[in-house]
Write a protein that holds these residues in place. Structure first.
Motif, PDB file in Angstrom:
ATOM      1  N   PRO A 128       0.829  -1.224   0.000  1.00  0.00           N
ATOM      2  CA  PRO A 128       0.000   0.000   0.000  1.00  0.00           C
ATOM      3  C   PRO A 128       0.861   1.271   0.000  1.00  0.00           C
ATOM      4  O   PRO A 128       0.439   2.305  -0.525  1.00  0.00           O
ATOM      5  CB  PRO A 128      -0.799  -0.122   1.300  1.00  0.00           C
ATOM      6  N   GLY A 129       2.069   1.186   0.589  1.00  0.00           N
ATOM      7  CA  GLY A 129       2.959   2.345   0.587  1.00  0.00           C
ATOM      8  C   GLY A 129       3.336   2.754  -0.820  1.00  0.00           C
ATOM      9  O   GLY A 129       3.339   3.950  -1.168  1.00  0.00           O
ATOM     10  N   PHE A 130       3.676   1.776  -1.680  1.00  0.00           N
ATOM     11  CA  PHE A 130       3.993   2.051  -3.087  1.00  0.00           C
ATOM     12  C   PHE A 130       2.780   2.628  -3.816  1.00  0.00           C
ATOM     13  O   PHE A 130       2.885   3.550  -4.625  1.00  0.00           O
ATOM     14  CB  PHE A 130       4.433   0.770  -3.793  1.00  0.00           C
ATOM     15  N   VAL A 131       1.612   2.066  -3.526  1.00  0.00           N
ATOM     16  CA  VAL A 131       0.396   2.465  -4.234  1.00  0.00           C
ATOM     17  C   VAL A 131      -0.046   3.872  -3.842  1.00  0.00           C
ATOM     18  O   VAL A 131      -0.367   4.708  -4.696  1.00  0.00           O
ATOM     19  CB  VAL A 131      -0.741   1.451  -3.974  1.00  0.00           C
ATOM     20  N   THR A 132      -0.074   4.138  -2.527  1.00  0.00           N
ATOM     21  CA  THR A 132      -0.611   5.418  -2.042  1.00  0.00           C
ATOM     22  C   THR A 132       0.468   6.476  -1.836  1.00  0.00           C
ATOM     23  O   THR A 132       0.159   7.679  -1.805  1.00  0.00           O
ATOM     24  CB  THR A 132      -1.354   5.216  -0.703  1.00  0.00           C
ATOM     25  N   GLY A 133       1.687   6.051  -1.610  1.00  0.00           N
ATOM     26  CA  GLY A 133       2.770   7.001  -1.321  1.00  0.00           C
ATOM     27  C   GLY A 133       2.801   7.440   0.132  1.00  0.00           C
ATOM     28  O   GLY A 133       3.708   8.169   0.557  1.00  0.00           O
ATOM     29  N   ASP A 134       1.808   6.987   0.923  1.00  0.00           N
ATOM     30  CA  ASP A 134       1.769   7.358   2.358  1.00  0.00           C
ATOM     31  C   ASP A 134       2.568   6.328   3.147  1.00  0.00           C
ATOM     32  O   ASP A 134       2.016   5.441   3.793  1.00  0.00           O
ATOM     33  CB  ASP A 134       0.318   7.403   2.833  1.00  0.00           C
ATOM     34  N   TRP A 135       3.890   6.442   3.087  1.00  0.00           N
ATOM     35  CA  TRP A 135       4.749   5.434   3.711  1.00  0.00           C
ATOM     36  C   TRP A 135       4.588   5.392   5.222  1.00  0.00           C
ATOM     37  O   TRP A 135       4.598   4.325   5.833  1.00  0.00           O
ATOM     38  CB  TRP A 135       6.222   5.702   3.350  1.00  0.00           C
ATOM     39  N   GLN A 136       4.451   6.573   5.865  1.00  0.00           N
ATOM     40  CA  GLN A 136       4.387   6.589   7.330  1.00  0.00           C
ATOM     41  C   GLN A 136       3.185   5.792   7.829  1.00  0.00           C
ATOM     42  O   GLN A 136       3.295   5.003   8.765  1.00  0.00           O
ATOM     43  CB  GLN A 136       4.328   8.024   7.863  1.00  0.00           C
ATOM     44  N   LEU A 137       2.022   6.005   7.189  1.00  0.00           N
ATOM     45  CA  LEU A 137       0.808   5.297   7.625  1.00  0.00           C
ATOM     46  C   LEU A 137       0.974   3.790   7.483  1.00  0.00           C
ATOM     47  O   LEU A 137       0.698   3.038   8.418  1.00  0.00           O
ATOM     48  CB  LEU A 137      -0.396   5.757   6.797  1.00  0.00           C
ATOM     49  N   TRP A 138       1.482   3.324   6.331  1.00  0.00           N
ATOM     50  CA  TRP A 138       1.485   1.883   6.087  1.00  0.00           C
ATOM     51  C   TRP A 138       2.664   1.160   6.754  1.00  0.00           C
ATOM     52  O   TRP A 138       2.540  -0.008   7.106  1.00  0.00           O
ATOM     53  CB  TRP A 138       1.423   1.602   4.588  1.00  0.00           C
ATOM     54  N   VAL A 139       3.774   1.888   6.949  1.00  0.00           N
ATOM     55  CA  VAL A 139       4.845   1.285   7.768  1.00  0.00           C
ATOM     56  C   VAL A 139       4.334   1.117   9.201  1.00  0.00           C
ATOM     57  O   VAL A 139       4.562   0.079   9.845  1.00  0.00           O
ATOM     58  CB  VAL A 139       6.126   2.152   7.738  1.00  0.00           C
ATOM     59  N   TYR A 140       3.611   2.121   9.677  1.00  0.00           N
ATOM     60  CA  TYR A 140       3.008   2.052  11.014  1.00  0.00           C
ATOM     61  C   TYR A 140       2.033   0.874  11.102  1.00  0.00           C
ATOM     62  O   TYR A 140       2.037   0.108  12.076  1.00  0.00           O
ATOM     63  CB  TYR A 140       2.285   3.373  11.292  1.00  0.00           C
ATOM     64  N   GLN A 141       1.200   0.696  10.051  1.00  0.00           N
ATOM     65  CA  GLN A 141       0.253  -0.418  10.030  1.00  0.00           C
ATOM     66  C   GLN A 141       0.985  -1.764  10.029  1.00  0.00           C
ATOM     67  O   GLN A 141       0.585  -2.711  10.693  1.00  0.00           O
ATOM     68  CB  GLN A 141      -0.632  -0.331   8.776  1.00  0.00           C
ATOM     69  N   GLY A 142       2.099  -1.829   9.274  1.00  0.00           N
ATOM     70  CA  GLY A 142       2.901  -3.051   9.242  1.00  0.00           C
ATOM     71  C   GLY A 142       3.488  -3.381  10.604  1.00  0.00           C
ATOM     72  O   GLY A 142       3.520  -4.549  11.019  1.00  0.00           O
ATOM     73  N   LEU A 143       3.955  -2.334  11.326  1.00  0.00           N
ATOM     74  CA  LEU A 143       4.480  -2.550  12.680  1.00  0.00           C
ATOM     75  C   LEU A 143       3.377  -3.062  13.611  1.00  0.00           C
ATOM     76  O   LEU A 143       3.603  -3.927  14.461  1.00  0.00           O
ATOM     77  CB  LEU A 143       5.066  -1.248  13.232  1.00  0.00           C
ATOM     78  N   ALA A 144       2.183  -2.520  13.436  1.00  0.00           N
ATOM     79  CA  ALA A 144       1.048  -2.963  14.257  1.00  0.00           C
ATOM     80  C   ALA A 144       0.712  -4.426  13.983  1.00  0.00           C
ATOM     81  O   ALA A 144       0.352  -5.187  14.891  1.00  0.00           O
ATOM     82  CB  ALA A 144      -0.176  -2.082  13.996  1.00  0.00           C
ATOM     83  N   VAL A 145       0.857  -4.840  12.713  1.00  0.00           N
ATOM     84  CA  VAL A 145       0.622  -6.250  12.362  1.00  0.00           C
ATOM     85  C   VAL A 145       1.606  -7.148  13.099  1.00  0.00           C
ATOM     86  O   VAL A 145       1.239  -8.220  13.609  1.00  0.00           O
ATOM     87  CB  VAL A 145       0.738  -6.469  10.841  1.00  0.00           C
ATOM     88  N   LEU A 146       2.876  -6.726  13.190  1.00  0.00           N
ATOM     89  CA  LEU A 146       3.871  -7.522  13.929  1.00  0.00           C
ATOM     90  C   LEU A 146       3.461  -7.712  15.380  1.00  0.00           C
ATOM     91  O   LEU A 146       3.602  -8.783  15.954  1.00  0.00           O
ATOM     92  CB  LEU A 146       5.248  -6.838  13.871  1.00  0.00           C
ATOM     93  N   VAL A 147       2.946  -6.628  15.987  1.00  0.00           N
ATOM     94  CA  VAL A 147       2.549  -6.697  17.405  1.00  0.00           C
ATOM     95  C   VAL A 147       1.330  -7.597  17.574  1.00  0.00           C
ATOM     96  O   VAL A 147       1.301  -8.491  18.427  1.00  0.00           O
ATOM     97  CB  VAL A 147       2.265  -5.290  17.973  1.00  0.00           C
ATOM     98  N   VAL A 148       0.315  -7.376  16.741  1.00  0.00           N
ATOM     99  CA  VAL A 148      -0.915  -8.155  16.910  1.00  0.00           C
ATOM    100  C   VAL A 148      -0.687  -9.628  16.574  1.00  0.00           C
ATOM    101  O   VAL A 148      -1.397 -10.516  17.053  1.00  0.00           O
ATOM    102  CB  VAL A 148      -2.048  -7.566  16.042  1.00  0.00           C
ATOM    103  N   GLY A 149       0.337  -9.889  15.741  1.00  0.00           N
ATOM    104  CA  GLY A 149       0.585 -11.263  15.314  1.00  0.00           C
ATOM    105  C   GLY A 149       1.381 -12.101  16.282  1.00  0.00           C
ATOM    106  O   GLY A 149       1.619 -13.283  16.011  1.00  0.00           O
ATOM    107  N   CYS A 150       1.846 -11.543  17.412  1.00  0.00           N
ATOM    108  CA  CYS A 150       2.614 -12.335  18.385  1.00  0.00           C
ATOM    109  C   CYS A 150       1.833 -13.595  18.764  1.00  0.00           C
ATOM    110  O   CYS A 150       0.659 -13.509  19.143  1.00  0.00           O
ATOM    111  CB  CYS A 150       2.894 -11.516  19.636  1.00  0.00           C
ATOM    112  N   PRO A 151       2.460 -14.783  18.693  1.00  0.00           N
ATOM    113  CA  PRO A 151       1.719 -16.041  18.897  1.00  0.00           C
ATOM    114  C   PRO A 151       1.570 -16.462  20.352  1.00  0.00           C
ATOM    115  O   PRO A 151       1.173 -17.581  20.621  1.00  0.00           O
ATOM    116  CB  PRO A 151       2.586 -17.052  18.134  1.00  0.00           C
TER     117      PRO A 151
END
Length: 689
Positions: free
Chosen positions: A324-347
């Protein structure tokens, strides 16, 4: 050289795996067995406690010799709790400053950074080391997420996430310790020292130094330190710790007593019969710990799933951050979303969902006098459709008892019983004791004689009296009343009491049913058990009569042990999962072939402990519905936990689509799922008989 240790601060399955790996890497280590559920470590090799604690330093794991009492730090004094409290204070002050000025205020950033370091330095150290080695566990994912949050300027959210993660770790440690309390309680039951009479002296010594044959003195109000037999004295002993019985048992010379039980009234002299490592309580602790270490089918599934789950989450996080960062150009938002995925994905929640339930259930059962020898047996018990019972000693008391007394005209029942007991007092027949035990005082007799196949005779108060079969009475010309014959047809052994001149009466003896048996059979039916079956070697008439009294409809009598095995296999073909309840000795083949073998009277019976999958320690059939209820509840809680663990994460991940997923929501989803599954599993502690 193999040594066993107890562990403190072992609260995370991934940390346990890393601890085990670190120990294996030590040069002197030959083999390692780490039991997460029991918090126990066995090491084969010349390895010191200092080396072991160094291997567990990443998680502040403390190591104690097996027989040394583990020092449990109060919750509020633990390092984790103190650091989390300091992290909270720094976070609150930082938030206050950021609201008054701005989130980019250097003072606020410094406080947020301080909060992150105090609350998460331990996590960061482990996470960075794992990252270098390309080992992706929960702490690695969290470390990447927090560093990323700091890089994109989300200091406040990063600090909140670290604090919430620290809180979840503190609560997870507290909850796992709570789950293990049942075993810890068992370990603390038996005293470490005892008073021994040796060589004419009274010596207080460690239980490890006590030998078989030593005489142990136990005063009123003291716990019994070793298994043995009462040599002298009478008392009542509270055996709840071993058998789950709430009522103290009377003990006198010759009776067996167990280590860890409480002597309540009189002083006892006890001959020690087992070494400290062989006592019943030691075997229970060992078997329960082994049971907690054995992975149940649900746990194996979760472990296998987690292997693929974590890499998948990392891949999803990179996808969310980059595409989505490439598509929208809003890198800060989607890098932030990716970091949130790492946190929520803890097993974490998923991995702990099953073992915490298994540990809690097996520990609870042990405290209730039910020994379940593994998670697989716990799960199987929850799925059984039919229960097969041995008759003698299981549904019945296992010894003959007087059930009916008839008196002819001119006599009363007490006189008939006393006359019969007087003649039988000299007999060695198994039925004789059942009659004599009912009469405290008997008449003096002379001319006692045993007539093979018929009965016994003696002179009582000058009158020849005969006690024997109904056929023998008929030989003397007496008409046997129909009531006597009906008793015999119902499966009871009936003896006629008569003289040369008249029929005096009769006494019926039978292996009496346990008073609780009918209620147990009904309780099983009410729970949805499809069929209850009696498998017995006894005569079909006797078996049918007893089955009719207790409510069992499927009766298979006259069976040899190998025929019981065939019957169990046949029942499995009809009902699928079938439990077999027996005494653990002559029922061994059937117990082994059944889906779950349940032995009666495990306390003091090595055969029962070794043969069966589950042992009812107190020889108490009333524990059977409790065991099935506990197993079903455990199965339900395991399923709920897996649904909670995955469901909350899926919901949180769906928030990516509108771009609503934040680090706060992510950590709440992860921490919330972990706490939910632990607290849900701890409900098993409340299940009582």
């Amino acid at each position: 050289m193999q040594k066993t240790y107890r562990l403190e601060n072992l609260s995370c399955t991934s940390c346990a795996a890393k601890f085990e790996k670190n120990i294996r890497s030590l040069p002197e280590t030959k083999d390692v067995i780490l039991n997460f559920g029991a918090s126990k470590l066995t090491v084969d090799g010349n390895v010191s406690i200092e080396e072991l604690e160094k291997a567990g330093a990443f998680d502040h794991i403390r190591v104690y010799p097996e027989r040394e009492k583990v020092v449990h730090m109060p919750f509020y004094k633990r390092r984790q709790t103190i650091e989390t409290a300091i992290s909270l204070i720094l976070l609150i002050v930082g938030i206050a400053i950021s609201f008054r000025t701005s989130e980019t205020d250097p003072a606020a950033i410094a406080l947020f950074a301080g909060s992150m370091l105090v609350g998460g330095y331990h996590m960061f150290g482990t996470g960075l080391r794992n990252l270098v080695k390309m080992q992706f566990d929960m702490k690695t994912l969290m470390t990447i997420a927090i560093i990323g949050a700091a890089i994109i300027g989300e200091w406040r959210e990063g600090a909140v996430v670290v604090f919430l993660f620290a809180i979840s770790e503190v609560l997870e440690t507290f909850s796992m310790n709570k789950a293990r309390q049942s075993i810890r309680g068992l370990m603390d039951l038996a005293p470490a020292r005892a008073l021994i009479q040796r060589g004419g002296e009274l010596i207080e010594m460690d239980t490890e130094d006590i030998r078989i044959g030593d005489v142990m003195i136990v005063k009123p109000g003291q716990k019994i330190a070793m298994d043995g037999n009462v040599l002298r004295g009478e008392s009542s002993v509270n055996q709840a710790a071993i058998t789950g019985e709430s009522i103290p048992a009377s003990k006198e010379a010759g009776d067996e007593v167990f280590a860890g039980t409480m002597n309540e009234e009189g002083a006892l002299e006890i001959t020690v019969t087992k070494r400290v490592e062989d006592t019943t309580i030691a075997k229970i602790i060992h078997l329960v710990e082994e049971a907690q270490a054995e992975k149940a089918p649900s746990q194996k599934f979760v472990d296998q799933f987690a292997k693929y789950y974590t890499p998948a989450i990392i891949a999803i996080a990179f996808f969310v951050a980059l595409v989505p960062g490439f598509v929208t150009g809003d890198w800060q938002l989607w890098v932030y979303q990716g970091l949130a995925v790492l946190v929520v994905g803890c097993p974490c929640a998923l991995v702990v969902s099953t073992p915490v339930a298994i540990v809690t259930a097996i520990g609870n059962a042990a405290r209730q006098g039910v020994l379940i020898k593994g998670g697989i047996h716990l799960e199987e018990t929850g799925r059984i459709k039919a229960v097969a019972f041995d008759k003698t000693g299981t549904l019945t008391k296992g010894y003959p008892e007087v059930t009916d007394v008839y008196a002819q005209e001119g006599y009363n029942k007490d006189e008939v019983l006393k006359i019969a007991a007087s003649v039988e007092a000299m007999s060695q027949h198994p039925l004789a004791r059942a009659i004599t035990v009912r009469v405290p005082e008997v008449y003096s007799i002379t001319a006692f004689k045993s007539v093979t196949g018929k009965g016994v005779t003696a002179v009582v108060n000058g009158m020849p009296v005969y006690v024997g079969s109904l056929g023998w009475a008929a030989e003397f010309g007496f008409a046997v009343p129909q009531a006597y014959e009906k008793l015999q047809e119902s499966g009871k052994s009936v003896v006629a009491v008569f003289s040369d001149m008249e029929l005096i009466g009769s006494v019926a003896v039978a292996d009496a049913i346990r008073p609780e048996s009918p209620a147990i059979i009904q309780a099983l039916k009410d729970m949805g058990i499809e069929e209850t079956i009696m498998l017995t070697g006894d005569h079909p008439v006797t078996a049918q009569a007893i089955a009719g009294q207790i409510g069992v409809t499927d009766v298979r009598a006259g069976l040899m042990p190998e025929e019981k095995l065939v019957a169990v296999k046949e029942l499995q073909g009809i009902y699928g999962r079938v439990a077999m309840v027996g005494d653990g000795i002559n029922d061994a083949p059937a117990l082994a072939a059944s889906s779950v073998g349940i032995a009666m009277g495990g306390a003091g019976t090595d055969a029962a402990l070794e043969t069966a999958d589950i042992a009812l320690m107190a020889d108490d059939l009333e524990k059977l519905p409790y065991t099935i209820r506990l197993s079903r509840k455990t199965l339900r809680i395991i399923k709920e936990n897996i649904i909670f663990a995955l469901g909350l994460k899926i919901i949180a991940l769906l928030l990516i689509i509108p771009g609503w997923l934040t680090l706060w929501i992510a950590i709440f989803a992860d921490m919330g799922a972990t706490l939910l599954v632990i607290l849900n599993a701890l409900r098993l502690v409340k299940i009582q008989k």
